[in-house]
Structures are given as C-alpha cells and as structure tokens.
Design an enzyme around this catalytic site. Structure first.
Site, PDB file in Angstrom:
ATOM      1  N   THR A  69       0.818  -1.211   0.000  1.00 15.74           N
ATOM      2  CA  THR A  69       0.000   0.000   0.000  1.00 15.74           C
ATOM      3  C   THR A  69       0.854   1.264   0.000  1.00 15.74           C
ATOM      4  O   THR A  69       1.982   1.258   0.507  1.00 15.74           O
ATOM      5  CB  THR A  69      -0.896  -0.010   1.264  1.00 15.74           C
ATOM      6  OG1 THR A  69      -1.519   1.261   1.405  1.00 15.74           O
ATOM      7  CG2 THR A  69      -0.101  -0.281   2.531  1.00 15.74           C
ATOM      8  N   ASP A  70       0.269   2.354  -0.485  1.00 17.77           N
ATOM      9  CA  ASP A  70       0.971   3.651  -0.422  1.00 17.77           C
ATOM     10  C   ASP A  70       1.018   4.190   1.011  1.00 17.77           C
ATOM     11  O   ASP A  70       1.762   5.138   1.292  1.00 17.77           O
ATOM     12  CB  ASP A  70       0.314   4.674  -1.363  1.00 17.77           C
ATOM     13  CG  ASP A  70      -1.149   4.975  -1.048  1.00 17.77           C
ATOM     14  OD1 ASP A  70      -1.718   4.334  -0.137  1.00 17.77           O
ATOM     15  OD2 ASP A  70      -1.728   5.861  -1.715  1.00 17.77           O
ATOM     16  N   GLU A  71       0.214   3.588   1.917  1.00 13.94           N
ATOM     17  CA  GLU A  71       0.165   4.123   3.281  1.00 13.94           C
ATOM     18  C   GLU A  71       1.485   3.950   4.028  1.00 13.94           C
ATOM     19  O   GLU A  71       1.712   4.604   5.047  1.00 13.94           O
ATOM     20  CB  GLU A  71      -0.981   3.479   4.075  1.00 13.94           C
ATOM     21  CG  GLU A  71      -2.327   3.725   3.415  1.00 13.94           C
ATOM     22  CD  GLU A  71      -3.515   3.616   4.348  1.00 13.94           C
ATOM     23  OE1 GLU A  71      -3.329   3.522   5.565  1.00 13.94           O
ATOM     24  OE2 GLU A  71      -4.640   3.644   3.834  1.00 13.94           O
ATOM     25  N   LYS A  98       2.015  -3.278   7.373  1.00 13.34           N
ATOM     26  CA  LYS A  98       2.324  -3.469   5.949  1.00 13.34           C
ATOM     27  C   LYS A  98       3.779  -3.072   5.674  1.00 13.34           C
ATOM     28  O   LYS A  98       4.474  -3.730   4.891  1.00 13.34           O
ATOM     29  CB  LYS A  98       1.375  -2.652   5.061  1.00 13.34           C
ATOM     30  CG  LYS A  98      -0.057  -3.138   5.020  1.00 13.34           C
ATOM     31  CD  LYS A  98      -0.250  -4.537   4.424  1.00 13.34           C
ATOM     32  CE  LYS A  98      -0.027  -4.608   2.946  1.00 13.34           C
ATOM     33  NZ  LYS A  98      -0.425  -5.945   2.393  1.00 13.34           N
ATOM     34  N   TYR A 101      -2.156  -0.406  10.899  1.00 16.31           N
ATOM     35  CA  TYR A 101      -2.244  -1.091   9.592  1.00 16.31           C
ATOM     36  C   TYR A 101      -1.013  -0.795   8.742  1.00 16.31           C
ATOM     37  O   TYR A 101      -0.336  -1.719   8.258  1.00 16.31           O
ATOM     38  CB  TYR A 101      -3.524  -0.645   8.850  1.00 16.31           C
ATOM     39  CG  TYR A 101      -3.487  -0.989   7.369  1.00 16.31           C
ATOM     40  CD1 TYR A 101      -3.547  -2.312   6.936  1.00 16.31           C
ATOM     41  CD2 TYR A 101      -3.377   0.011   6.396  1.00 16.31           C
ATOM     42  CE1 TYR A 101      -3.502  -2.632   5.579  1.00 16.31           C
ATOM     43  CE2 TYR A 101      -3.330  -0.301   5.038  1.00 16.31           C
ATOM     44  CZ  TYR A 101      -3.388  -1.620   4.641  1.00 16.31           C
ATOM     45  OH  TYR A 101      -3.330  -1.938   3.301  1.00 16.31           O
TER      46      TYR A 101
HETATM   47  P1  NAD Z   1      -9.709  -7.425   1.845  1.00 18.05           P
HETATM   48  O1  NAD Z   1      -9.777  -7.132   3.301  1.00 18.05           O
HETATM   49  O2  NAD Z   1     -10.919  -7.204   0.999  1.00 18.05           O
HETATM   50  O3  NAD Z   1      -9.274  -8.952   1.612  1.00 18.05           O
HETATM   51  C1  NAD Z   1      -8.296  -9.572   2.388  1.00 18.05           C
HETATM   52  C2  NAD Z   1      -8.444 -11.086   2.198  1.00 18.05           C
HETATM   53  O4  NAD Z   1      -7.409 -11.727   2.950  1.00 18.05           O
HETATM   54  C3  NAD Z   1      -9.781 -11.645   2.704  1.00 18.05           C
HETATM   55  O5  NAD Z   1     -10.334 -12.524   1.756  1.00 18.05           O
HETATM   56  C4  NAD Z   1      -9.413 -12.394   3.977  1.00 18.05           C
HETATM   57  O6  NAD Z   1     -10.254 -13.508   4.243  1.00 18.05           O
HETATM   58  C5  NAD Z   1      -7.983 -12.822   3.652  1.00 18.05           C
HETATM   59  N1  NAD Z   1      -7.196 -13.068   4.869  1.00 18.05           N
HETATM   60  C6  NAD Z   1      -7.086 -12.268   5.956  1.00 18.05           C
HETATM   61  N2  NAD Z   1      -6.306 -12.845   6.880  1.00 18.05           N
HETATM   62  C7  NAD Z   1      -5.889 -14.036   6.367  1.00 18.05           C
HETATM   63  C8  NAD Z   1      -5.049 -15.079   6.816  1.00 18.05           C
HETATM   64  N3  NAD Z   1      -4.473 -15.023   8.036  1.00 18.05           N
HETATM   65  N4  NAD Z   1      -4.831 -16.145   6.016  1.00 18.05           N
HETATM   66  C9  NAD Z   1      -5.415 -16.224   4.786  1.00 18.05           C
HETATM   67  N5  NAD Z   1      -6.234 -15.264   4.305  1.00 18.05           N
HETATM   68  C10 NAD Z   1      -6.469 -14.183   5.078  1.00 18.05           C
HETATM   69  O7  NAD Z   1      -8.459  -6.594   1.325  1.00 18.05           O
HETATM   70  P2  NAD Z   1      -8.219  -5.881  -0.094  1.00 18.05           P
HETATM   71  O8  NAD Z   1      -8.738  -4.512  -0.022  1.00 18.05           O
HETATM   72  O9  NAD Z   1      -8.626  -6.802  -1.156  1.00 18.05           O
HETATM   73  O10 NAD Z   1      -6.622  -5.788  -0.053  1.00 18.05           O
HETATM   74  C11 NAD Z   1      -5.823  -6.855  -0.558  1.00 18.05           C
HETATM   75  C12 NAD Z   1      -4.360  -6.484  -0.403  1.00 18.05           C
HETATM   76  O11 NAD Z   1      -4.088  -5.272  -1.114  1.00 18.05           O
HETATM   77  C13 NAD Z   1      -3.928  -6.216   1.034  1.00 18.05           C
HETATM   78  O12 NAD Z   1      -2.639  -6.741   1.210  1.00 18.05           O
HETATM   79  C14 NAD Z   1      -3.913  -4.694   1.143  1.00 18.05           C
HETATM   80  O13 NAD Z   1      -2.983  -4.272   2.100  1.00 18.05           O
HETATM   81  C15 NAD Z   1      -3.491  -4.311  -0.253  1.00 18.05           C
HETATM   82  N6  NAD Z   1      -3.942  -2.995  -0.725  1.00 18.05           N
HETATM   83  C16 NAD Z   1      -5.267  -2.655  -0.653  1.00 18.05           C
HETATM   84  C17 NAD Z   1      -5.681  -1.423  -1.184  1.00 18.05           C
HETATM   85  C18 NAD Z   1      -7.135  -1.009  -1.150  1.00 18.05           C
HETATM   86  O14 NAD Z   1      -7.445   0.136  -1.490  1.00 18.05           O
HETATM   87  N7  NAD Z   1      -8.068  -1.866  -0.786  1.00 18.05           N
HETATM   88  C19 NAD Z   1      -4.743  -0.542  -1.744  1.00 18.05           C
HETATM   89  C20 NAD Z   1      -3.389  -0.930  -1.779  1.00 18.05           C
HETATM   90  C21 NAD Z   1      -2.996  -2.168  -1.285  1.00 18.05           C
HETATM   91  O1  DAU Z   2      -4.183   3.935   0.339  1.00 18.49           O
HETATM   92  C1  DAU Z   2      -4.368   2.557   0.206  1.00 18.49           C
HETATM   93  C2  DAU Z   2      -5.246   2.048   1.338  1.00 18.49           C
HETATM   94  O2  DAU Z   2      -6.582   2.489   1.034  1.00 18.49           O
HETATM   95  C3  DAU Z   2      -5.227   0.529   1.495  1.00 18.49           C
HETATM   96  O3  DAU Z   2      -3.934   0.141   1.856  1.00 18.49           O
HETATM   97  C4  DAU Z   2      -6.218   0.079   2.576  1.00 18.49           C
HETATM   98  O4  DAU Z   2      -6.251  -1.335   2.639  1.00 18.49           O
HETATM   99  C5  DAU Z   2      -7.603   0.593   2.179  1.00 18.49           C
HETATM  100  O5  DAU Z   2      -8.536   0.278   3.204  1.00 18.49           O
HETATM  101  C6  DAU Z   2      -7.559   2.115   1.974  1.00 18.49           C
HETATM  102  O6  DAU Z   2      -7.316   2.789   3.234  1.00 18.49           O
HETATM  103  P1  DAU Z   2      -8.085   4.138   3.615  1.00 18.49           P
HETATM  104  O7  DAU Z   2      -8.063   4.284   5.081  1.00 18.49           O
HETATM  105  O8  DAU Z   2      -7.614   5.283   2.792  1.00 18.49           O
HETATM  106  O9  DAU Z   2      -9.568   3.734   3.074  1.00 18.49           O
HETATM  107  P2  DAU Z   2     -11.024   3.975   3.715  1.00 18.49           P
HETATM  108  O10 DAU Z   2     -11.999   3.617   2.651  1.00 18.49           O
HETATM  109  O11 DAU Z   2     -11.159   3.350   5.047  1.00 18.49           O
HETATM  110  O12 DAU Z   2     -11.036   5.562   3.904  1.00 18.49           O
HETATM  111  C7  DAU Z   2     -10.858   6.437   2.811  1.00 18.49           C
HETATM  112  C8  DAU Z   2     -10.947   7.853   3.350  1.00 18.49           C
HETATM  113  O13 DAU Z   2     -12.301   8.106   3.765  1.00 18.49           O
HETATM  114  C9  DAU Z   2     -10.085   8.101   4.573  1.00 18.49           C
HETATM  115  O14 DAU Z   2      -9.552   9.419   4.513  1.00 18.49           O
HETATM  116  C10 DAU Z   2     -11.051   7.983   5.747  1.00 18.49           C
HETATM  117  C11 DAU Z   2     -12.359   8.461   5.158  1.00 18.49           C
HETATM  118  N1  DAU Z   2     -13.583   7.823   5.709  1.00 18.49           N
HETATM  119  C12 DAU Z   2     -13.624   6.451   5.754  1.00 18.49           C
HETATM  120  C13 DAU Z   2     -14.723   5.797   6.259  1.00 18.49           C
HETATM  121  C14 DAU Z   2     -14.770   4.288   6.322  1.00 18.49           C
HETATM  122  C15 DAU Z   2     -14.661   8.585   6.147  1.00 18.49           C
HETATM  123  O15 DAU Z   2     -14.620   9.829   6.064  1.00 18.49           O
HETATM  124  N2  DAU Z   2     -15.742   7.939   6.665  1.00 18.49           N
HETATM  125  C16 DAU Z   2     -15.824   6.579   6.752  1.00 18.49           C
HETATM  126  O16 DAU Z   2     -16.846   6.062   7.260  1.00 18.49           O
END
Ligand code: NAD
Ligand code: DAU
Length: 341
Positions: free
Chosen positions: A123-125, A152, A148
């Site tokens: 992630t970019d975080e 990561k 988180y």
């Molecule tokens: P998600 O939470 O939707 O999915 C995570 C999956 O991992 C789920 O299916 C869960 O059951 C599985 N999991 C969790 N713990 C586990 C374990 N111990 N063993 C096996 N499986 C397990 O997450 P996502 O949003 O699809 O993110 C996927 C990956 O991409 C993550 O590594 C996240 O850090 C990264 N990522 C997400 C975003 C985003 O915006 N969602 C952006 C950048 C990177």
């Molecule tokens: O940047 C990449 C990341 O993006 C991934 O690594 C994470 O897995 C993914 O969950 C996401 O993280 P964020 O914290 O940015 O996503 P989220 O959707 O939780 O929140 C997006 C923005 O919206 C953040 O600034 C918080 C705000 N927010 C979020 C929720 C859930 C609200 O204002 N209200 C809300 O209820």
C-alpha cells in the site's frame, strides 16, 4: 503459469483471479484464504466449476499448509492481509499476526521450495502523509503512521530482506486507494453507496478534506500482473490512478450520482492519526511496464454505483450479522462534532 493467490476471496484478490484467468487462459490459480470477515466465497462463485481454479480455506500463518501449497506452484501473489485502518486502530494485534507473521511464513515456504517467485501486494500508506504538494515515488522513505500501515511496512521490509539476504525472487507493488466491485462496505465508497441505498446517512470523518488517490481495481490488478510477468526482480513499483480527490468531493459526487441531498452527510469525529493526503507518481510503472490507469474516475464510480445497486443481495449479506456489531462500535458511539449525545 500456476499461481498461488493468497487473499483471493477478498476484494482485490478476487478481481485479480478473474482477470488473470481471463487474460491468461492457460494459467491455473489456487486461492488460499482464511475467509475472515472480509473474505467471501461468493466473490469467486463464477469460477466454481472452472477446472483451472481451486480454493483452499486456510491461514497464511499455517506453515505446514503453506509449505504444501507452495510446492506445487510457479509463483505466489500475496494479497492476504488485514486491510482496514479503522479496525487496526481498534485491535492492532491481528494486523501484526497476519500481515507480518503471515508474510514471513509465505517467504519461508518459497525459500524452502526452490526459491518460488513471490509478488507482494502493498500500500501507499507505508510512506506516511503528504502535505499539500508532492507525490510518493519508489524513492520515498517509509513513514507508516497507523497500526495497519506499520504492519504493511514491516511486511515490505521482510520481503526486501528475503531478496537481499537469500536471493528470493521477489517484487513489491505499493498502490493507492482501490474501488470497484466486491469491496467490503466498511470502506468509504461502498459504505456510502450502500448506506444511501438503505436510506441512511453517510459518516464523513473530520473536515472531509483528507485526500486519497483513487484507482479502479481492474487497473491495479493489471499492474500487479505486469509486475509478476515483466517486473525486475528485487524491485518495487508504485500504482495510482492520477486521480486525487478529497473525501468531501467523493461524498458530493456519490450524493449527486445517487440523487441524494447534502442532508445525508453526517459529520463525525475524525479517525485517530488520520493521514492527510496520499498521491502516487506512477511514472516508473508507466515507463517500464507500459502500464497506465485506464478508468476515468467518474466512469469507474458510476460503474461501481451500478454494481452495488444490482448486487444488493451480496452486500446486504455482508452487512448483516457480525458487521452490524462492528458498525455500532465504530460509528454508534462516535461523537458528531458539535452534537452531544
Ligand atoms: P480485503 O480485506 O478485501 O481482503 C483480504 C483477504 O485476505 C480476505 O479474503 C481475507 O479472508 C484474507 N485473509 C485475511 N487474513 C488471512 C489469513 N491469516 N490467512 C489467509 N487469508 C487471510 O483486502 P483488499 O482490499 O482486497 O486488499 C488486498 C491487499 O491489497 C492487502 O494486502 C492490502 O494491504 C493491499 N492494498 C489494498 C488497497 C485497497 O485500497 N483496498 C490498496 C493498496 C494495497
Ligand atoms: O491507500 C491505500 C489504502 O486504502 C489501502 O492500503 C487500505 O487497505 C484501504 O482500506 C484504503 O485505506 P483508507 O483508510 O484510505 O480507506 P477507507 O476507505 O477506510 O477511507 C478512505 C478515506 O475516507 C479516509 O480518509 C477515511 C475516510 N472515511 C472512511 C470511512 C470508512 C470517512 O470519512 N468515513 C468513513 O466512514
């Protein structure tokens, strides 16, 4: 190629599995997923009878199981993680276990079984928070600030260590905020869309001016697949949508597209340690992999609203049961600025 996809029943992982089997019909995929609250076998339903696909329910921290699965594949693409920042603030321990120990368990298995190719999805975080200007690049120093992102960052360092120390053939990608089908409704865009369909308010944190760089999940998945096949071993690639928006802007767009008024916005207390701005310079991936983010944000958002509108059974099921308890804990007692409960 035969690929072990961890976390393939989650949001990005399931989109990736569909894309890989579509783009590379000769490939085979084994999904390893623990089916936590975020994993959902419904996401993979269309592959139930596909002979190229196999699902294994299990934990990435289970060394014996992981060893067994890694033995039979050419590559591991590692999505499995605890992924929600707000949950990491409530309970960091499980993030350390899954994101750090789980990643190391996979790396050990890849090493033990003849140096299996490993791609780590991150992630970019991990880069912390930007001011009003500037972009994250592959050279940006790490500065994670939530449990988180710290977990990561730890996993990224372990992946890099496996390359430098043992020569394990690894790559890493760090991506910005994804949106699209199958995203759990705990995250901003699906939460707000589904709350509006349910006639509820949308909880906007703080002043709503935090900025994220939004990328459609299909563009991210294409990037991951290009790194797997064409990336330079030992290197990192950043993916982003070149689409920065404040949360207030996103909220207003969703309200407008769904025909809802400003009265639906509920200003709630800010996230603890809320990072102000993320934005990616994806030019390395564009230059070296021929990748680019192809989905214009408004088009992707409309498609996403349409998906949640026509897949109510999917998200209603996800939002019932255990998710209700989480929602109550996260938002129920959250003080609204200026309002005493
Ligand atoms: P998600 O939470 O939707 O999915 C995570 C999956 O991992 C789920 O299916 C869960 O059951 C599985 N999991 C969790 N713990 C586990 C374990 N111990 N063993 C096996 N499986 C397990 O997450 P996502 O949003 O699809 O993110 C996927 C990956 O991409 C993550 O590594 C996240 O850090 C990264 N990522 C997400 C975003 C985003 O915006 N969602 C952006 C950048 C990177
Ligand atoms: O940047 C990449 C990341 O993006 C991934 O690594 C994470 O897995 C993914 O969950 C996401 O993280 P964020 O914290 O940015 O996503 P989220 O959707 O939780 O929140 C997006 C923005 O919206 C953040 O600034 C918080 C705000 N927010 C979020 C929720 C859930 C609200 O204002 N209200 C809300 O209820």
């Amino acid at each position: 190629m035969k690929i072990l996809v961890t976390g393939g029943a989650g949001f990005i992982g399931s989109n990736y599995v569909y894309q890989v089997l579509h783009r590379h019909p000769e490939d085979e995929v084994v999904v390893l997923d623990a089916l936590t609250y975020a994993g959902n076998l419904e996401n993979l339903k269309q592959l139930e009878r596909d002979p190229r696909f196999r699902f294994v329910k299990g934990d990435i921290c289970d060394a014996a199981l992981v060893d067994d699965l890694v033995k039979g594949v050419d590559a591991v693409v590692h999505f499995a993680a605890e992924s929600h920042v707000d949950r990491s603030i409530m309970d960091p321990g499980v993030f350390v276990r899954t994101n750090i120990i789980g990643t190391q368990t996979l790396l050990d298995a890849c090493r033990r079984n003849g140096n299996v190719r490993f791609h780590h999805v991150s992630t970019d975080e991990v880069f912390g928070s930007l001011g009003a200007t500037g972009l994250f690049s592959e050279q940006t120093p790490y500065d994670p600030r939530s449990p988180y992102s710290a977990s990561k960052a730890g996993s990224d360092h372990l992946v890099r260590a496996a390359w430098h120390t043992y020569g394990l053939p690894v790559t890493i990608s760090n991506c910005s905020n994804n949106y699209g089908p199958y995203q759990h409704p705990e995250k901003l865009i699906p939460l707000f869309i589904t709350n509006l369909i349910e006639g509820k308010t949308v909880p906007l944190y703080g002043d709503g001016m935090n900025v994220r760089d939004w990328i459609h999940v299909e563009d991210h998945c294409e990037g991951v697949d290009l790194v797997l096949r064409k990336g330079t071993i030992g290197e990192t690639y950043l993916f982003g949508g070149r689409s920065e928006r404040s949360n207030a802007e996103i909220t207003n767009l969703i309200l407008f597209e769904m025909g809802a008024g400003q009265g639906k916005i509920e200003r709630v207390a800010d996230r603890l340690g809320h990072d102000r701005r993320y934005a990616i310079d994806p030019s390395r991936a564009e230059r070296e992999l021929g990748w680019s983010p192809k989905t214009p944000f408004l088009h992707g958002l409309r498609k996403t609203i349409a998906w949640y509108t026509s897949n109510e059974a999917w998200w209603r099921n996800v939002k019932s049961g255990a998710y209700r308890e989480y929602y109550e804990k996260q938002y129920g007692s959250r003080p609204t600025p200026g309002v005493s409960r």
